[in-house]
Design an enzyme around this catalytic site. Structure first.
Site, PDB file in Angstrom:
ATOM      1  N   GLU A 260       0.832  -1.203   0.000  1.00 32.65           N
ATOM      2  CA  GLU A 260       0.000   0.000   0.000  1.00 32.65           C
ATOM      3  C   GLU A 260       0.871   1.260   0.000  1.00 32.65           C
ATOM      4  O   GLU A 260       0.721   2.141   0.852  1.00 32.65           O
ATOM      5  CB  GLU A 260      -0.969  -0.039   1.184  1.00 32.65           C
ATOM      6  N   GLU A 374      -4.559  -9.287  -0.975  1.00 36.51           N
ATOM      7  CA  GLU A 374      -4.928  -9.080   0.438  1.00 36.51           C
ATOM      8  C   GLU A 374      -6.360  -8.589   0.535  1.00 36.51           C
ATOM      9  O   GLU A 374      -6.758  -7.640  -0.143  1.00 36.51           O
ATOM     10  CB  GLU A 374      -3.982  -8.070   1.102  1.00 36.51           C
TER      11      GLU A 374
END
Length: 409
Positions: A260, A374
């Site tokens: 991220e 994820e």
């Protein structure tokens, strides 16, 4: 099969059934539903059929539509790539000292397809559940160690790194005994049939960072990896791959160096490891890792077994939090950096929103594999999971789907 076959689908609830509130991503530990102080532990529940949930909070939905007969014609299905599997990340749960159930039982639950696995819990007695049969394990390269600035990192989220002394660049001198629990779970996954392993990083080693804290920068909007340590970070990740091959018996198929990276919450006040990377920084690091792998193989700077592991190694990026972020990042990477990538990773925290189909199109036209690497939610009914899985498979078309924390306290 070559011929179209009828498929009977049972629809257990109507389209008007209530949908529970969902959270974007669990970050705090949640109560496990333990008994009140002084009360006796609940009696051991009876064996449940496979189709029923062991969570007593799941509401009983009324019967929905009648059974439907649907004809599936495989010849009309577009080629969305070769399915690679279902999986989970090992960070953080695999690195903590589980006592009940034992780690080997947890491995059975996650990485086998046994019909009945019986195990004890600390507060809810004995349970019997089926194995999930996952075949993918994502292993986290830790970033924490003695001497770092801890900020507000949770203790269980300080993943131990191997390169503890920045002056010792020779990987043979690193402390390879620092993450035994996660490594043991990695081995147990392989013993039970897992066959795809991905090495991923949340943050570089703490001493490579501007703040000397693996949780992030001061503001969360600036990169935390020092420019002079780009090569060190690449060396760290590649060395783990080489060591895992020779000492752990694990062949990593992918390296995913970011987690991220466009998000703004990677700051010293965060409770987990993380690091922001701008688009240009991502491009530079991807090229650095690619060149290091290429040079090690080309100039035979390692053993033949390690060279073979590196030849087969592929780069994945950028594990953005949302589908739309992943599109923006892919469009912003340098052409040379995009060429180093074989797989686009994205996280599913945009849930029902986001341009899944557009990300799929970009991956397909670029010849890249695509994973939802994820996903997690806090919906115990499983409805949010089912909805977002359906959206992913209809619009994102991933070749693998990976859950974040397979279990929690």
């Amino acid at each position: 099969k070559d011929q179209a076959q009828p498929l009977i689908l049972n629809t257990p609830m109507s389209s008007t059934s209530p949908v529970p509130a969902r959270q974007r991503r669990p970050s705090e530990k949640r109560p496990s539903g333990s008994s009140a102080p002084g009360s006796s532990a609940p009696e051991t529940p009876p064996k449940r059929p496979r189709a029923l949930s062991s969570d007593f909070s799941v509401p009983k939905y009324h019967k929905g539509l009648d059974d439907l007969t649907i004809t599936v014609d495989p010849s009309h299905v577009r080629d969305h790539g070769t399915w690679e599997g279902w999986g989970t990340s090992l960070c953080w749960w695999a690195a903590v000292p589980w006592e009940t159930p034992r780690p080997d039982v947890i491995a059975d639950l996650l990485f086998t397809r046994e019909d009945v696995i019986r195990f004890q819990t600390t507060t809810h007695g004995t349970y019997e559940l089926p194995g999930l049969g996952m075949t993918i394990a994502r292993y986290n390269a830790g970033a924490s160690g003695q001497g770092m600035k801890e900020g507000k990192l949770y203790e269980a989220r300080k993943m131990p790194g191997f390169w503890t002394d920045m002056k010792k660049g020779d990987a043979s001198t690193w402390d390879w005994d620092r993450d035994q629990k996660q490594v043991d779970m990695l081995r147990q996954a392989k013993e039970r049939g897992a066959n795809i392993f991905e090495l991923f990083s949340n943050s570089p080693m703490w001493w490579m960072c501007h703040t000397e804290c693996p949780a992030g920068s001061l503001s969360g909007i600036k990169d935390n990896l020092k420019r002079e340590h780009y090569r060190d970070f690449a060396h760290y990740l590649v060395s783990i791959v080489v060591y895992a091959k020779s000492e752990w018996g694990i062949d990593f198929k992918y390296i995913a160096p970011f987690n991220e990276p466009s998000s703004h919450w990677w700051k010293m006040s965060n409770n987990q490891e993380g690091c922001r990377f701008g688009h240009f920084s991502q491009s530079q690091l991807l090229e650095e890792i690619h060149n290091m792998i290429h040079n090690l193989v080309r100039y035979r700077m390692t053993t033949e077994a390690a060279s073979q592991a590196l030849r087969d190694l592929e780069l994945a990026a950028s594990d953005e939090n949302q589908y739309d972020q992943a599109i923006d990042t892919w469009d912003s990477l340098e052409d040379v950096a995009r060429d180093t990538i074989s797989k686009i990773n994205v996280h599913g925290y945009q849930e029902k929103d986001g341009e899944r189909h557009m990300l799929h199109q970009k991956a397909a036209t670029s010849g890249k594999k695509l994973w939802n690497s994820e996903y997690a939610d806090s919906d115990a009914t499983g409805l949010s999971l089912a909805q977002n899985l359906n959206l992913d498979f209809h619009h994102l078309h991933p070749t693998a789907w990976v859950y974040w924390q397979a279990l929690d306290s």
